[in-house]
Write an enzyme that holds these catalytic residues in place. Structure first.
Site, PDB file in Angstrom:
ATOM      1  N   ASN A   7      47.483  14.252  12.317  1.00 52.41           N
ATOM      2  CA  ASN A   7      48.350  13.110  12.067  1.00 52.41           C
ATOM      3  C   ASN A   7      49.753  13.667  11.847  1.00 52.41           C
ATOM      4  O   ASN A   7      50.037  14.247  10.804  1.00 52.41           O
ATOM      5  CB  ASN A   7      47.825  12.394  10.809  1.00 52.41           C
ATOM      6  CG  ASN A   7      48.702  11.231  10.398  1.00 52.41           C
ATOM      7  OD1 ASN A   7      49.712  10.926  11.036  1.00 52.41           O
ATOM      8  ND2 ASN A   7      48.331  10.579   9.316  1.00 52.41           N
ATOM      9  N   ARG A  90      46.053  10.752  15.525  1.00 52.30           N
ATOM     10  CA  ARG A  90      46.416   9.430  15.024  1.00 52.30           C
ATOM     11  C   ARG A  90      47.767   9.064  15.639  1.00 52.30           C
ATOM     12  O   ARG A  90      48.733   9.827  15.553  1.00 52.30           O
ATOM     13  CB  ARG A  90      46.549   9.455  13.505  1.00 52.30           C
ATOM     14  CG  ARG A  90      47.055   8.122  13.006  1.00 52.30           C
ATOM     15  CD  ARG A  90      47.395   8.163  11.554  1.00 52.30           C
ATOM     16  NE  ARG A  90      47.855   6.861  11.160  1.00 52.30           N
ATOM     17  CZ  ARG A  90      48.933   6.654  10.426  1.00 52.30           C
ATOM     18  NH1 ARG A  90      49.669   7.662  10.022  1.00 52.30           N
ATOM     19  NH2 ARG A  90      49.277   5.437  10.100  1.00 52.30           N
ATOM     20  N   HIS A 179      47.496  -0.015   9.882  1.00 47.17           N
ATOM     21  CA  HIS A 179      46.292   0.354   9.115  1.00 47.17           C
ATOM     22  C   HIS A 179      45.009  -0.093   9.822  1.00 47.17           C
ATOM     23  O   HIS A 179      43.967  -0.265   9.181  1.00 47.17           O
ATOM     24  CB  HIS A 179      46.275  -0.303   7.712  1.00 47.17           C
ATOM     25  CG  HIS A 179      47.365   0.122   6.784  1.00 47.17           C
ATOM     26  ND1 HIS A 179      48.007  -0.761   5.953  1.00 47.17           N
ATOM     27  CD2 HIS A 179      47.911   1.330   6.538  1.00 47.17           C
ATOM     28  CE1 HIS A 179      48.912  -0.115   5.227  1.00 47.17           C
ATOM     29  NE2 HIS A 179      48.871   1.151   5.571  1.00 47.17           N
ATOM     30  N   ARG A 240      58.581  -1.362  -0.314  1.00 48.11           N
ATOM     31  CA  ARG A 240      58.884  -2.384   0.695  1.00 48.11           C
ATOM     32  C   ARG A 240      58.766  -3.783   0.091  1.00 48.11           C
ATOM     33  O   ARG A 240      57.838  -4.048  -0.676  1.00 48.11           O
ATOM     34  CB  ARG A 240      57.923  -2.292   1.870  1.00 48.11           C
ATOM     35  CG  ARG A 240      58.078  -1.059   2.715  1.00 48.11           C
ATOM     36  CD  ARG A 240      57.224  -1.189   3.986  1.00 48.11           C
ATOM     37  NE  ARG A 240      57.112   0.078   4.663  1.00 48.11           N
ATOM     38  CZ  ARG A 240      55.961   0.688   4.949  1.00 48.11           C
ATOM     39  NH1 ARG A 240      54.806   0.124   4.631  1.00 48.11           N
ATOM     40  NH2 ARG A 240      55.958   1.846   5.565  1.00 48.11           N
ATOM     41  N   GLU A 385      40.056   7.301   7.448  1.00 46.01           N
ATOM     42  CA  GLU A 385      40.606   7.177   8.808  1.00 46.01           C
ATOM     43  C   GLU A 385      40.286   8.401   9.661  1.00 46.01           C
ATOM     44  O   GLU A 385      40.037   8.276  10.849  1.00 46.01           O
ATOM     45  CB  GLU A 385      42.123   6.943   8.718  1.00 46.01           C
ATOM     46  CG  GLU A 385      42.430   5.545   8.196  1.00 46.01           C
ATOM     47  CD  GLU A 385      43.788   5.405   7.535  1.00 46.01           C
ATOM     48  OE1 GLU A 385      43.919   5.831   6.366  1.00 46.01           O
ATOM     49  OE2 GLU A 385      44.708   4.876   8.165  1.00 46.01           O
TER      50      GLU A 385
END
Ligand code: ADP
Length: 409
Positions: A7, A90, A179, A240, A385
């Site tokens: 990743n 990923r 996600h 965020r 993941e």
């Protein structure tokens, strides 16, 4: 089959080497500060931890170091690089092109590049990782697993924004969601834990980490998710804002004299829990500890955080015309009994959901935390993941596929 899962960020590479048959993680690590002085590799082999400091100029040099560490007598888990039979990557943004995991050939690399305008911070780094890994491991298959792919099953009524349709045609402005690999994994696990086919279930998955999103998974397909065109939409997150009135953007530009990029930074990096606590905290542990003691700023921030999450869960129960299970995952979702209890007990009792106080004390372990008579089951399921990327990689390689579909038709 040993599979390397990587990743790549713009200045980092996260990796795991997995044995596909046993699904054991043989080694894993994180290389940080690539291209910046003070690069550091943190590597784990079983319980043993190692750290290496060496300046690394780019992703190719970074991967060379990782391969060296994976092969070395002391820190390694393979004798020879040839033992690595496939690499799973990923990739953040697959746009509308990728609704599946794919074998990466030159055409796929160009197609990922064509999506760079949608994810200018992430996709170029993912591509750098792919190019570097193909250079170092040229004779093994490389597989791309996309963060957006699982949400490509959303219907138009979920993914289109009510702005001039031509802007969708011209720029592909629409909801993509992120996600996806995590939502897919925990929804599948919930079905297994319920001993019912995923195809028959309505599941709401809440991936609540520093970045956070909720998905509505109906009959194994994502039918809606809270992140949008970018990861900014939806829940309140660490830094965020999540949903706001879009008219705030031009207002801030005019009143504060900010550029578009500066407002974007403000909403992505200075808002959320960080903004609500006046720049004191973005880590949920710090906020939760104080909210529990009724410290006013943190309590208010936490109230807003849990309220937004509860609203999305309620909305998705409506979107699916029902819900069989709710899953909490990622850093906060897996580890915070306080958040889970507040969201369920304060807001979701009307759905016939109740939490078992004792079971809800669990952190980071697969558990059903609802009471036995709760109409809707509630689960804590640690996400994984890397395991999904390794499984997709192994299935594509073993079956000689070019693409692997992520949901049943
Ligand atoms: P990401 O991958 O988005 O960076 P993670 O899934 O690792 O994020 O989640 C990080 C968040 O999880 C942080 O806000 C952290 O405070 C929170 N977290 C970790 N452990 C706990 C805990 N025990 N209680 C509450 N929050 C926790």
């Amino acid at each position: 089959m040993k599979i390397l899962v990587i990743n790549c960020g713009s200045s980092s590479i996260k990796y795991q080497l997995l044995d596909a048959a046993s699904e054991n993680v043989l080694a894993k690590g994180l290389l940080e500060r690539i291209g910046i002085s003070g690069s550091k590799l943190s590597h784990r082999k079983g319980e043993k931890k190692y750290e290496f400091e060496k300046d690394i100029a780019d992703h190719t040099e970074g991967l060379e170091l990782i391969i060296e560490v994976l092969q070395s007598e002391e820190t390694g888990v393979v004798k020879n690089i040839n033992e690595i039979e496939a690499v799973g990557h990923r990739v953040v943004h697959g746009g509308e092109r990728f609704a599946s995991s794919v074998l990466i050939d030159d055409e796929v690399v160009s197609e990922i590049e064509a999506n760079n305008f949608l994810a200018p911070l992430h996709n170029p780094a993912n591509i750098e990782g792919i190019v570097a890994a193909k250079k170092i491991l040229p004779s093994v298959p490389h597989i791309g697993v996309f963060d957006t792919a699982f949400h490509q099953s959303m219907p138009e009524s979920s993914y289109l924004y009510a702005i001039p349709y031509d802007l969708y045609r011209k720029y592909k402005i629409r909801k993509y969601g992120f996600h996806g690999t995590s939502h897919r994994y925990v929804a599948e696990r919930a079905a297994v834990m319920m001993e019912r086919p995923l195809k028959e279930l309505k599941i709401i998955t809440a991936h609540i980490g520093n970045g956070a999103s909720v998905a509505a998974v109906k009959n194994g397909r994502s039918v809606d998710t809270s992140m949008g065109f970018t990861p900014l939409e939806g829940l309140v997150m660490g830094t965020r804002s999540g949903d706001i009135d879009p008219a705030i953007v031009p207002f801030l530009q005019e009143q504060e004299g900010l550029s578009a990029g500066e407002v974007n930074d403000l909403l992505n990096k200075e808002s959320g829990m960080y903004g609500l606590t006046e720049g004191r905290f973005s880590d949920m542990r710090d906020i939760e500890e104080r909210a529990m003691k009724n410290e006013p700023t943190c309590k208010r921030a936490h109230d807003i955080y849990e309220y937004r999450l509860a609203k999305y869960i309620g909305a998705y129960a409506a979107a699916m015309n029902g819900v069989d299970a709710i899953v909490f995952t990622a850093g906060v979702g897996e580890n915070s009994p306080y958040l889970r209890a507040n969201v369920i007990d304060k807001y979701l009792g009307y759905l016939g959901i109740s939490i078992d106080v004792e079971k809800n004390k669990i952190r980071g372990k697969e558990t059903m935390i609802s009471t036995t008579d709760s109409k809707v089951k509630v689960f804590v399921i640690p996400t994984n993941e890397e395991l999904v990327i390794s499984r997709d990689t192994s299935r594509i390689v073993k079956n000689g596929l070019k693409e692997l579909k992520l949901w049943e038709e």
